[in-house]
Design a protein around this motif. Structure first.
Motif, mmCIF file in Angstrom:
data_model
loop_
_atom_site.group_PDB
_atom_site.id
_atom_site.type_symbol
_atom_site.label_atom_id
_atom_site.label_comp_id
_atom_site.label_asym_id
_atom_site.label_seq_id
_atom_site.Cartn_x
_atom_site.Cartn_y
_atom_site.Cartn_z
ATOM 1 N N LEU A 44 0.987 -1.212 -0.028
ATOM 2 C CA LEU A 44 0.028 0.071 0.040
ATOM 3 C C LEU A 44 0.846 1.355 -0.106
ATOM 4 O O LEU A 44 0.308 2.169 -0.094
ATOM 5 C CB LEU A 44 -0.949 0.078 1.269
ATOM 6 C CG LEU A 44 -2.011 -1.203 1.306
ATOM 7 C CD1 LEU A 44 -2.851 -1.133 2.492
ATOM 8 C CD2 LEU A 44 -2.870 -0.986 -0.003
ATOM 9 N N SER A 45 2.234 1.192 0.267
ATOM 10 C CA SER A 45 3.017 2.226 0.472
ATOM 11 C C SER A 45 3.362 2.534 -1.344
ATOM 12 O O SER A 45 3.901 3.914 -1.516
ATOM 13 C CB SER A 45 4.240 1.978 0.844
ATOM 14 O OG SER A 45 4.040 1.772 2.372
ATOM 15 N N ARG A 46 3.155 1.907 -2.304
ATOM 16 C CA ARG A 46 3.496 2.067 -3.517
ATOM 17 C C ARG A 46 2.512 3.097 -3.964
ATOM 18 O O ARG A 46 1.363 3.039 -4.297
ATOM 19 C CB ARG A 46 3.441 0.760 -4.318
ATOM 20 C CG ARG A 46 4.396 -0.101 -4.017
ATOM 21 C CD ARG A 46 4.209 -1.407 -4.766
ATOM 22 N NE ARG A 46 4.693 -2.857 -3.910
ATOM 23 C CZ ARG A 46 4.199 -3.635 -4.287
ATOM 24 N NH1 ARG A 46 3.441 -4.233 -5.335
ATOM 25 N NH2 ARG A 46 4.724 -4.827 -3.641
ATOM 26 N N PRO A 47 2.839 4.185 -4.873
ATOM 27 C CA PRO A 47 2.170 5.111 -5.526
ATOM 28 C C PRO A 47 1.547 4.396 -6.505
ATOM 29 O O PRO A 47 2.091 3.509 -7.314
ATOM 30 C CB PRO A 47 3.391 6.004 -6.178
ATOM 31 C CG PRO A 47 4.396 5.989 -5.363
ATOM 32 C CD PRO A 47 4.541 4.436 -4.851
ATOM 33 N N LEU A 51 -5.790 2.227 -2.882
ATOM 34 C CA LEU A 51 -6.115 1.936 -1.305
ATOM 35 C C LEU A 51 -7.374 1.795 -1.063
ATOM 36 O O LEU A 51 -8.430 2.788 -1.062
ATOM 37 C CB LEU A 51 -5.450 3.159 -0.576
ATOM 38 C CG LEU A 51 -5.700 3.038 0.925
ATOM 39 C CD1 LEU A 51 -4.707 2.159 1.543
ATOM 40 C CD2 LEU A 51 -5.206 4.601 1.604
ATOM 41 N N LEU A 162 2.224 5.993 5.058
ATOM 42 C CA LEU A 162 1.581 5.656 3.622
ATOM 43 C C LEU A 162 1.297 7.225 2.801
ATOM 44 O O LEU A 162 1.494 7.038 1.698
ATOM 45 C CB LEU A 162 0.353 4.761 4.077
ATOM 46 C CG LEU A 162 0.494 3.704 4.505
ATOM 47 C CD1 LEU A 162 -1.083 2.976 4.497
ATOM 48 C CD2 LEU A 162 1.344 2.811 3.641
ATOM 49 N N GLN A 163 0.841 8.079 3.447
ATOM 50 C CA GLN A 163 0.365 9.304 2.701
ATOM 51 C C GLN A 163 1.769 9.839 2.263
ATOM 52 O O GLN A 163 1.964 10.205 1.131
ATOM 53 C CB GLN A 163 -0.007 10.452 3.857
ATOM 54 C CG GLN A 163 -0.226 11.506 3.089
ATOM 55 C CD GLN A 163 -0.666 12.864 4.015
ATOM 56 O OE1 GLN A 163 0.126 13.352 4.387
ATOM 57 N NE2 GLN A 163 -1.898 12.791 4.511
ATOM 58 N N ARG A 165 4.661 7.884 1.539
ATOM 59 C CA ARG A 165 5.278 7.121 0.450
ATOM 60 C C ARG A 165 4.399 7.167 -0.787
ATOM 61 O O ARG A 165 5.058 7.141 -2.186
ATOM 62 C CB ARG A 165 5.358 5.845 0.994
ATOM 63 C CG ARG A 165 6.479 5.568 2.068
ATOM 64 C CD ARG A 165 6.302 4.209 2.862
ATOM 65 N NE ARG A 165 7.358 3.972 3.666
ATOM 66 C CZ ARG A 165 7.223 2.787 4.809
ATOM 67 N NH1 ARG A 165 5.982 2.548 5.076
ATOM 68 N NH2 ARG A 165 8.331 2.757 5.420
ATOM 69 N N ARG A 166 3.158 7.265 -0.546
ATOM 70 C CA ARG A 166 2.414 7.051 -1.808
ATOM 71 C C ARG A 166 2.332 8.524 -2.678
ATOM 72 O O ARG A 166 1.966 8.418 -3.837
ATOM 73 C CB ARG A 166 0.861 6.922 -1.340
ATOM 74 C CG ARG A 166 0.554 5.641 -0.892
ATOM 75 C CD ARG A 166 -0.643 5.349 -0.033
ATOM 76 N NE ARG A 166 -1.802 5.449 -1.338
ATOM 77 C CZ ARG A 166 -2.343 4.548 -2.053
ATOM 78 N NH1 ARG A 166 -1.753 3.367 -1.978
ATOM 79 N NH2 ARG A 166 -3.230 4.788 -2.769
ATOM 80 N N ARG A 167 2.721 9.612 -1.877
ATOM 81 C CA ARG A 167 2.689 10.856 -2.773
ATOM 82 C C ARG A 167 4.343 11.018 -3.125
ATOM 83 O O ARG A 167 4.667 12.073 -3.422
ATOM 84 C CB ARG A 167 2.558 12.049 -1.775
ATOM 85 C CG ARG A 167 0.715 11.968 -1.541
ATOM 86 C CD ARG A 167 0.230 11.912 -2.640
ATOM 87 N NE ARG A 167 -1.003 11.309 -2.639
ATOM 88 C CZ ARG A 167 -1.643 10.675 -3.845
ATOM 89 N NH1 ARG A 167 -1.243 10.803 -4.914
ATOM 90 N NH2 ARG A 167 -2.717 9.988 -3.612
#
Length: 330
Positions: A44-47, A51, A162-163, A165-167
Motif C-alpha cells: 500500500l506504500s507504492r504510488p 487503497l 503511507l501518505q 510514500r504514496r505521494r
C-alpha cells in the motif's frame, strides 16, 4: 493528564446489552486477506496502488494483533486468531470477564490506547482520510515531516507514512509525541519494526517539547484528542496541544495538513456553533471559553461530517453483531 484520561475512559465502561458470539470473525471472512502486516504496508506504500476500505480494515486488525503481540507483524496470522484476541480484549470491559490487561501483556494505559484503535469503523475513516489523501500542497521531493500528537497506538502515524510514500516523498521523518511512557514504549517498538517512525515520551501541551524534535517545514499534523460528543471541549487537551505547537513552530506550519482539518463545537443553550481550525490555531474563541461547548462535527476528507456519521462507509465490512460490541471512541 491522568485525571483526564480516567474521566475519558468512563465512556467505555458501560457494557452493551447481551453477549456476543465470541467465535465470530471480527471482520467479514470474505474481506480478510491472508498475509503479514508488513507485506500489506509495503504494497500500500507504492504510488498508484489503489487503497480500498478493505485494505484499510485488514491493516487495522493486523496492526491490533501486532500491538499486543510484537513480532506478529512479520507473519501471516489467521483471522480466527485475530478475532479471538479481539474478543478477549473487548471482553475486558464487560462484567464477569476473566481477562485483565496484564493477561494480554498490556501495561499501564496501553489498553486505553487500544480501545480507540478497536473502534474499527471510525478509525478506518480517519486512516483513509490521511493515507489516501489525493493531493499535497507542495512537492515532497525534499522530504516529508509528520507529527502525531497524543500518539496512542500510533496507527495514525502509520497512515501518515503511507501518505508520504504514496505521494513520492524523497524521505520522511515521522514523530509521535505521547505523554504516557508505557504507551510510548510499546508504540515505538511496533512503529520501529514497521519502519515508520519514532515516538518520544513528552507532554504535547508543552511548547518546549517541540524544540529541536524535527527539522524543516511540517507537512502533516494529527491530533486525535477530540472529546466525545457528551464531553466539554475542556475535558480533553485538543486545543492546548495545538496551542503549544503553534507557539513553538508557527512559521513551520504555513502549508501543513491537519487532522482534523477543522472541528465544530456547539454551545447547547444558544445553539451557537464555533469552528476550530488552523485560522484560529484550533482554539475555542475567547467568548466561549467560560461556557460549555461540545464537539459535534469534524472536517474530514474536505467535508463536514457529524461525529455520529464518522466511519459510515466501514460497517459493511464488519458483521452487525461485532459492531454492537466494539469500543466507542466518539
Amino acid at each position: 493528564m491522568a485525571i483526564a484520561q480516567e474521566a475519558a475512559s468512563q465512556r467505555f465502561r458501560i457494557a452493551p446489552v447481551g453477549r456476543p458470539d465470541q467465535t465470530a470473525p471480527v471482520i467479514r471472512p470474505g474481506v480478510f486477506r491472508p498475509g503479514p502486516l508488513v507485506q500489506d504496508v509495503e504494497r500500500l506504500s507504492r504510488p498508484g496502488v489503489v487503497l480500498s476500505d478493505e485494505d484499510i480494515i485488514n491493516v487495522l486488525v493486523k496492526y491490533f494483533h501486532a500491538y499486543i503481540y510484537p513480532g506478529s507483524e512479520a507473519h501471516a496470522v489467521p483471522l480466527g486468531d485475530i478475532s479471538e484476541l479481539f474478543w478477549r480484549f473487548c471482553g475486558m470491559w464487560w462484567e464477569g470477564t476473566r481477562d485483565t490487561p496484564a493477561d494480554l501483556g498490556l501495561r499501564g494505559t496501553t489498553g486505553y490506547a487500544l480501545r480507540m484503535l478497536a473502534d474499527l469503523p471510525k478509525t478506518g475513516h480517519i486512516f483513509r482520510s490521511i493515507a489516501g489523501r489525493p493531493a499535497m500542497p507542495s512537492d515532497l521531493a525534499d522530504g516529508y515531516v509528520g507529527l502525531d500528537l497524543g500518539t496512542g497506538t500510533g496507527v495514525l502515524l502509520l497512515a501518515a507514512s503511507l501518505q508520504a510514500r504514496r505521494r513520492g516523498a524523497g524521505r520522511f521523518d515521522l514523530l509521535g509525541v505521547e505523554y504516557d511512557t508505557l504507551v510510548a514504549e510499546r508504540t515505538g517498538l511496533l512503529l520501529d519494526r514497521l519502519g515508520v517512525g519514532r515516538v518520544v515520551a513528552a507532554d504535547a501541551r508543552d511548547a518546549q517539547a517541540y524544540i529541536d524534535m524535527v527539522d524543516g517545514p511540517i507537512t502533516f499534523v494529527a491530533n486525535e484528542t477530540i472529546p466525545g460528543m457528551n464531553q466539554r471541549m475542556q475535558s480533553e487537551h485538543f486545543s492546548a496541544i495545538h496551542g503549544a505547537l503553534f507557539e513553538a513552530a508557527a512559521a513551520r506550519l504555513r502549508e501543513t495538513l491537519f487532522f482534523p482539518e477543522g472541528l465544530v463545537a456547539v454551545e447547547p443553550k444558544t445553539d451557537a456553533s464555533v469552528v476550530l481550525s488552523r485560522q484560529n490555531r484550533f482554539q475555542v474563541p475567547k467568548y466561549y471559553r467560560n461556557v460549555n461547548v461540545f464537539p459535534r462535527a469534524i472536517i474530514i476528507e474536505g467535508r463536514l461530517t457529524a461525529l455520529t456519521r464518522l466511519g459510515k462507509d466501514f460497517p459493511r465490512l464488519i458483521p452487525p453483531q461485532v459492531r454492537r460490541f466494539l469500543p466507542r471512541r466518539w
